[in-house]
Design a protein around this motif. Structure first.
Motif, PDB file in Angstrom:
ATOM      1  N   ALA A 136     -70.409 -30.551   6.469  1.00 17.39           N
ATOM      2  CA  ALA A 136     -70.842 -31.317   7.640  1.00 17.39           C
ATOM      3  C   ALA A 136     -72.143 -30.733   8.193  1.00 17.39           C
ATOM      4  CB  ALA A 136     -69.749 -31.303   8.696  1.00 17.39           C
ATOM      5  N   THR A 137     -72.305 -29.428   8.079  1.00 15.85           N
ATOM      6  CA  THR A 137     -73.567 -28.811   8.502  1.00 15.85           C
ATOM      7  C   THR A 137     -74.730 -29.480   7.775  1.00 15.85           C
ATOM      8  OG1 THR A 137     -72.538 -26.651   8.884  1.00 15.85           O
ATOM      9  CG2 THR A 137     -74.903 -26.658   8.479  1.00 15.85           C
ATOM     10  N   ASP A 138     -74.610 -29.567   6.459  1.00 13.35           N
ATOM     11  CA  ASP A 138     -75.691 -30.183   5.679  1.00 13.35           C
ATOM     12  C   ASP A 138     -75.875 -31.649   6.056  1.00 13.35           C
ATOM     13  OD1 ASP A 138     -76.616 -28.038   4.322  1.00 13.35           O
ATOM     14  OD2 ASP A 138     -75.642 -28.506   2.417  1.00 13.35           O
ATOM     15  N   TYR A 163     -71.182 -27.678  19.190  1.00 11.20           N
ATOM     16  CA  TYR A 163     -71.239 -27.018  17.882  1.00 11.20           C
ATOM     17  C   TYR A 163     -71.277 -28.097  16.809  1.00 11.20           C
ATOM     18  CZ  TYR A 163     -70.542 -23.964  13.935  1.00 11.20           C
ATOM     19  OH  TYR A 163     -70.722 -23.303  12.737  1.00 11.20           O
ATOM     20  N   HIS A 164     -72.251 -28.009  15.921  1.00 14.82           N
ATOM     21  CA  HIS A 164     -72.394 -28.994  14.839  1.00 14.82           C
ATOM     22  C   HIS A 164     -72.565 -28.299  13.500  1.00 14.82           C
ATOM     23  CE1 HIS A 164     -72.721 -32.446  17.558  1.00 14.82           C
ATOM     24  NE2 HIS A 164     -73.486 -31.682  18.328  1.00 14.82           N
ATOM     25  N   GLY A 165     -71.976 -27.100  13.362  1.00 12.35           N
ATOM     26  CA  GLY A 165     -72.191 -26.344  12.146  1.00 12.35           C
ATOM     27  C   GLY A 165     -73.380 -25.414  12.323  1.00 12.35           C
ATOM     28  N   THR A 166     -73.802 -24.827  11.217  1.00 14.95           N
ATOM     29  CA  THR A 166     -74.859 -23.808  11.312  1.00 14.95           C
ATOM     30  C   THR A 166     -76.240 -24.475  11.231  1.00 14.95           C
ATOM     31  OG1 THR A 166     -74.632 -23.435   8.941  1.00 14.95           O
ATOM     32  CG2 THR A 166     -73.405 -21.973  10.377  1.00 14.95           C
ATOM     33  N   ALA A 222     -74.550 -35.807  18.748  1.00 12.97           N
ATOM     34  CA  ALA A 222     -73.438 -35.639  19.694  1.00 12.97           C
ATOM     35  C   ALA A 222     -72.092 -35.802  19.016  1.00 12.97           C
ATOM     36  CB  ALA A 222     -73.543 -36.683  20.807  1.00 12.97           C
ATOM     37  N   GLU A 223     -71.140 -34.965  19.412  1.00 18.90           N
ATOM     38  CA  GLU A 223     -69.744 -35.302  19.141  1.00 18.90           C
ATOM     39  C   GLU A 223     -69.363 -36.337  20.203  1.00 18.90           C
ATOM     40  OE1 GLU A 223     -66.637 -32.307  17.801  1.00 18.90           O
ATOM     41  OE2 GLU A 223     -67.772 -31.207  19.277  1.00 18.90           O
ATOM     42  N   PRO A 224     -68.582 -37.345  19.864  1.00 22.68           N
ATOM     43  CA  PRO A 224     -68.246 -38.352  20.880  1.00 22.68           C
ATOM     44  C   PRO A 224     -67.385 -37.799  22.011  1.00 22.68           C
ATOM     45  CG  PRO A 224     -67.169 -38.839  18.777  1.00 22.68           C
ATOM     46  CD  PRO A 224     -68.109 -37.711  18.519  1.00 22.68           C
ATOM     47  N   THR A 227     -65.450 -30.929  21.103  1.00 19.98           N
ATOM     48  CA  THR A 227     -64.191 -30.321  20.633  1.00 19.98           C
ATOM     49  C   THR A 227     -64.321 -28.838  20.341  1.00 19.98           C
ATOM     50  OG1 THR A 227     -64.669 -30.692  18.301  1.00 19.98           O
ATOM     51  CG2 THR A 227     -63.517 -32.464  19.460  1.00 19.98           C
ATOM     52  N   ASN A 228     -65.512 -28.304  20.516  1.00 18.80           N
ATOM     53  CA  ASN A 228     -65.712 -26.916  20.088  1.00 18.80           C
ATOM     54  C   ASN A 228     -65.824 -25.934  21.242  1.00 18.80           C
ATOM     55  OD1 ASN A 228     -65.797 -26.765  17.090  1.00 18.80           O
ATOM     56  ND2 ASN A 228     -67.284 -28.410  17.367  1.00 18.80           N
ATOM     57  N   VAL A 229     -65.572 -26.403  22.444  1.00 17.81           N
ATOM     58  CA  VAL A 229     -65.584 -25.519  23.620  1.00 17.81           C
ATOM     59  C   VAL A 229     -64.361 -25.906  24.462  1.00 17.81           C
ATOM     60  CG1 VAL A 229     -67.213 -27.054  24.847  1.00 17.81           C
ATOM     61  CG2 VAL A 229     -67.079 -24.641  25.497  1.00 17.81           C
ATOM     62  N   ILE A 255     -73.799 -39.676  15.673  1.00 19.13           N
ATOM     63  CA  ILE A 255     -72.453 -39.300  16.138  1.00 19.13           C
ATOM     64  C   ILE A 255     -71.786 -38.456  15.054  1.00 19.13           C
ATOM     65  CG2 ILE A 255     -70.132 -40.226  16.616  1.00 19.13           C
ATOM     66  CD1 ILE A 255     -71.909 -40.508  19.044  1.00 19.13           C
ATOM     67  N   ASP A 256     -71.403 -37.258  15.446  1.00 16.99           N
ATOM     68  CA  ASP A 256     -70.775 -36.312  14.521  1.00 16.99           C
ATOM     69  C   ASP A 256     -69.254 -36.401  14.686  1.00 16.99           C
ATOM     70  OD1 ASP A 256     -69.821 -34.153  13.123  1.00 16.99           O
ATOM     71  OD2 ASP A 256     -71.144 -32.666  14.051  1.00 16.99           O
ATOM     72  N   GLU A 257     -68.616 -37.031  13.704  1.00 18.41           N
ATOM     73  CA  GLU A 257     -67.155 -37.275  13.758  1.00 18.41           C
ATOM     74  C   GLU A 257     -66.351 -36.211  13.020  1.00 18.41           C
ATOM     75  OE1 GLU A 257     -65.300 -39.498  15.275  1.00 18.41           O
ATOM     76  OE2 GLU A 257     -66.437 -41.341  15.577  1.00 18.41           O
ATOM     77  N   THR A 258     -66.995 -35.108  12.672  1.00 20.69           N
ATOM     78  CA  THR A 258     -66.325 -34.104  11.841  1.00 20.69           C
ATOM     79  C   THR A 258     -64.978 -33.654  12.421  1.00 20.69           C
ATOM     80  OG1 THR A 258     -68.439 -33.406  11.027  1.00 20.69           O
ATOM     81  CG2 THR A 258     -66.669 -31.814  10.798  1.00 20.69           C
ATOM     82  N   HIS A 259     -64.910 -33.458  13.726  1.00 25.75           N
ATOM     83  CA  HIS A 259     -63.647 -33.086  14.371  1.00 25.75           C
ATOM     84  C   HIS A 259     -62.961 -34.289  15.009  1.00 25.75           C
ATOM     85  CE1 HIS A 259     -64.029 -28.440  15.045  1.00 25.75           C
ATOM     86  NE2 HIS A 259     -63.947 -28.779  13.772  1.00 25.75           N
ATOM     87  N   THR A 260     -63.757 -35.212  15.547  1.00 30.23           N
ATOM     88  CA  THR A 260     -63.156 -36.328  16.296  1.00 30.23           C
ATOM     89  C   THR A 260     -62.538 -37.369  15.371  1.00 30.23           C
ATOM     90  OG1 THR A 260     -65.381 -37.216  16.464  1.00 30.23           O
ATOM     91  CG2 THR A 260     -64.492 -36.097  18.418  1.00 30.23           C
ATOM     92  N   GLY A 282     -67.310 -34.769   7.925  1.00 29.34           N
ATOM     93  CA  GLY A 282     -67.130 -33.767   6.865  1.00 29.34           C
ATOM     94  C   GLY A 282     -65.731 -33.194   6.890  1.00 29.34           C
ATOM     95  N   LYS A 283     -65.633 -31.913   6.612  1.00 27.37           N
ATOM     96  CA  LYS A 283     -64.394 -31.132   6.604  1.00 27.37           C
ATOM     97  C   LYS A 283     -63.222 -31.803   5.868  1.00 27.37           C
ATOM     98  CE  LYS A 283     -65.316 -28.039  10.468  1.00 27.37           C
ATOM     99  NZ  LYS A 283     -64.726 -27.272  11.537  1.00 27.37           N
ATOM    100  N   PRO A 284     -62.336 -32.608   6.536  1.00 24.44           N
ATOM    101  CA  PRO A 284     -61.117 -33.025   5.823  1.00 24.44           C
ATOM    102  C   PRO A 284     -61.331 -34.197   4.870  1.00 24.44           C
ATOM    103  CG  PRO A 284     -61.077 -33.933   8.025  1.00 24.44           C
ATOM    104  CD  PRO A 284     -62.348 -33.144   7.912  1.00 24.44           C
TER     105      PRO A 284
HETATM  106  C1  LIG Z   1     -68.367 -31.159  15.151  1.00 24.55           C
HETATM  107  C2  LIG Z   1     -68.711 -30.327  13.958  1.00 24.55           C
HETATM  108  N1  LIG Z   1     -69.701 -30.716  13.155  1.00 24.55           N
HETATM  109  C3  LIG Z   1     -70.042 -30.018  12.069  1.00 24.55           C
HETATM  110  C4  LIG Z   1     -69.382 -28.845  11.747  1.00 24.55           C
HETATM  111  C5  LIG Z   1     -69.787 -28.077  10.536  1.00 24.55           C
HETATM  112  O1  LIG Z   1     -68.831 -28.119   9.537  1.00 24.55           O
HETATM  113  P1  LIG Z   1     -68.993 -27.163   8.275  1.00 24.55           P
HETATM  114  O2  LIG Z   1     -68.804 -25.760   8.800  1.00 24.55           O
HETATM  115  O3  LIG Z   1     -67.899 -27.585   7.362  1.00 24.55           O
HETATM  116  O4  LIG Z   1     -70.342 -27.373   7.736  1.00 24.55           O
HETATM  117  C6  LIG Z   1     -68.362 -28.392  12.560  1.00 24.55           C
HETATM  118  C7  LIG Z   1     -67.650 -27.132  12.262  1.00 24.55           C
HETATM  119  O5  LIG Z   1     -66.783 -26.670  12.969  1.00 24.55           O
HETATM  120  C8  LIG Z   1     -68.011 -29.149  13.696  1.00 24.55           C
HETATM  121  O6  LIG Z   1     -67.030 -28.761  14.523  1.00 24.55           O
END
Ligand SMILES: Cc1ncc(COP(=O)(O)O)c(C=O)c1O
Length: 457
Positions: A136-138, A163-166, A222-224, A227-229, A255-260, A282-284
């Motif tokens: 998801a970072t990439d 937080y949106h990854g590194t 933005a995460e919608p 979720t990271n704080v 919109i970053d849905e990685t967690h949402t 990303g992730k799952p």
């Molecule tokens: C909202 C969100 N986007 C992106 C990422 C990055 O995911 P990854 O570490 O798998 O690249 C994370 C990681 O926690 C995240 O919470």
């Protein structure tokens, strides 16, 4: 109001640390050996931050549980911090991956699975065109690059304590005086992040408008819901207004849905009818096999096509040799078809409701000034009595020592929470008994913290 006695907390923590070390002799030996070949004795920097003196080394995981090398069983409410939201090693994904492994892993050529996944993501999120990455970072980094490419603007905007990854541009926070600075702990930033990024509080529409008005922001990332704080929900009307404002000032909305994605099979976007220009997931998506996707609206895709140059497309900073590989795509296809289905969400949501209500009952009965909140199959408690409306309020409610104690107390009793905050995630295999076990352990933990006469179980 019940308060936490800090010296009692310190002595309880010491006792939990001793118990953890005594009960994990094999993990301890592996950690000592790892210190001779791995930086800080772990394969990845964050693994240093687990609440025990060392992390438990995992022997095997399946569904909603895993066993460590000392033979201890854990109910896994961390689930690889969402990477294993599907449950560990879901059958359909494993089968597809096993078959694909024998037919080729990576080729730099497409397989039909890629089209299938693109079509499935279209249905879930409503965006027509998709690309793949390994993380998801990439996917976020490439989305930002596309936004800069087509708008010709250099800045991005994020919300405070996101937080949106590194992603280099995102490690920025607002100070009390309203100025932005590098986030504490930001390791080796390429430039001061205020050169690349504007940051405002979530739910602060006037500040968002002021930041976008000069017309120099390529995209809002933005995460919608944050979720990271802890979980920070959007206030009514926030998304509609943000969408109107981004359009007004020519800024793209990512919109970053990685967690949402926890909100449902089509994430928060489908559940709340959002309308982003670019969406990241990303992730799952591959059941834990590395993979991520990012999608574009028709208009965004057309703007990209107008700028793309075939001769340079392999060196333009978007892609990656292994991105879109056959194995990841086979895993994504199986996971989306058979694991992260609507039926699975229909089973998982009541589990998250049960977890939330168990925690809520303990909070109410003990009088601690905390709250618990939920987003779909993700739930979390925070050490303040009211729901935060932005990242600062959520961040101010964090309590490093208290959090570590609760994590270790749970871990010593066979429950793994998501580290760095107090989050629980449900998988399709999470059972009522798992949830009720957490409610009991949480009740006991709060009891020993707040009633000095109670001895830890
Ligand atoms: C909202 C969100 N986007 C992106 C990422 C990055 O995911 P990854 O570490 O798998 O690249 C994370 C990681 O926690 C995240 O919470």
């Amino acid at each position: 109001m019940t308060t936490i006695d800090r010296s009692r907390l310190a002595s309880l923590m010491k006792r939990e640390q001793e118990r953890f070390v005594n009960e994990h002799s094999k993990s301890k030996a592996l950690f000592e050996r790892a210190g001779k070949s791995l930086l800080a004795g772990v394969p990845m920097n964050w693994m240093r931050k687990w609440a025990g003196a060392f992390p438990p080394f995992v022997r095997e995981a399946q569904g909603a549980e895993f066993f460590d090398v000392d033979g201890k069983r854990y109910i896994d409410l961390c689930l690889g911090d969402t990477g294993a939201m599907t449950g560990h090693s879901p059958f359909a994904t494993v089968k597809a991956v096993e078959e694909q492994m024998r037919r080729g892993i990576t080729l730099m050529l497409p397989s039909e699975d890629a089209i299938f996944v693109g079509e499935e993501l279209q249905k879930r999120f409503g965006l027509p065109y998709w690309q793949f990455a390994l993380t998801a970072t990439d996917a976020n980094r490439f989305s930002i690059r596309r936004a800069r490419q087509i708008t010709g603007r250099s800045k991005i905007l994020v919300f405070n304590w996101c937080y949106h990854g590194t992603v280099d541009e995102t490690f920025i926070t607002l100070q009390a005086d309203g100025k932005a600075r590098a986030r504490r702990g930001n390791i080796g930033p390429p430039v001061d992040p205020s050169v690349t990024t504007k940051v405002v509080e979530f739910n602060d529409l006037p500040a968002l408008e002021r930041a976008l008005a000069p017309g120099d922001v390529a995209c809002v990332l933005a995460e919608p819901a944050m979720t990271n704080v802890g979980i920070v929900h959007p206030q009514p009307g926030f998304h509609k207004a943000m969408r109107e404002m981004t359009r007004k000032f020519g800024t793209l909305l990512i919109i970053d849905e990685t967690h949402t994605i926890c909100a449902g099979p089509g994430g928060y976007t489908q559940a709340e009818n959002l309308d982003p220009d670019i969406l990241v997931f990303g992730k799952p998506i591959g059941g834990g096999v590395p993979g991520a996707a990012y999608g574009f609206t028709d208009e965004t895709a057309k703007r990209i096509a107008a700028k793309d140059n075939l001769e340079d497309c392999d060196v333009g900073g978007i892609g990656g040799t292994l991105a879109g590989n056959a194995l990841s795509l086979a895993a994504m296809r199986a996971t989306l078809t058979s694991v992260l289905t609507k039926d699975a969400f229909d089973r998982m949501i009541p589990m998250a409701e049960r977890w939330t209500s168990g925690v809520q009952q303990v909070i109410a009965a003990s009088g601690v000034p905390w709250h618990v909140t939920r987003l779909g199959i993700r739930a979390e408690y925070l050490f303040s009595s009211k729901l935060p409306k932005n990242g600062t309020e959520a961040h101010d409610a964090m309590d490093f020592e208290l959090e570590r104690f609760l994590h270790l107390y749970c871990m010593n009793r066979g429950i793994l929470l998501t580290p760095f905050h107090n989050m629980a995630l449900m998988s399709p295999s999470t059972a009522k008994e798992d949830i009720d076990q957490h409610s009991r352990v949480f009740r006991d933990a709060v009891k020993v913290l707040t009633q000095p006469t109670v001895a830890p179980a």
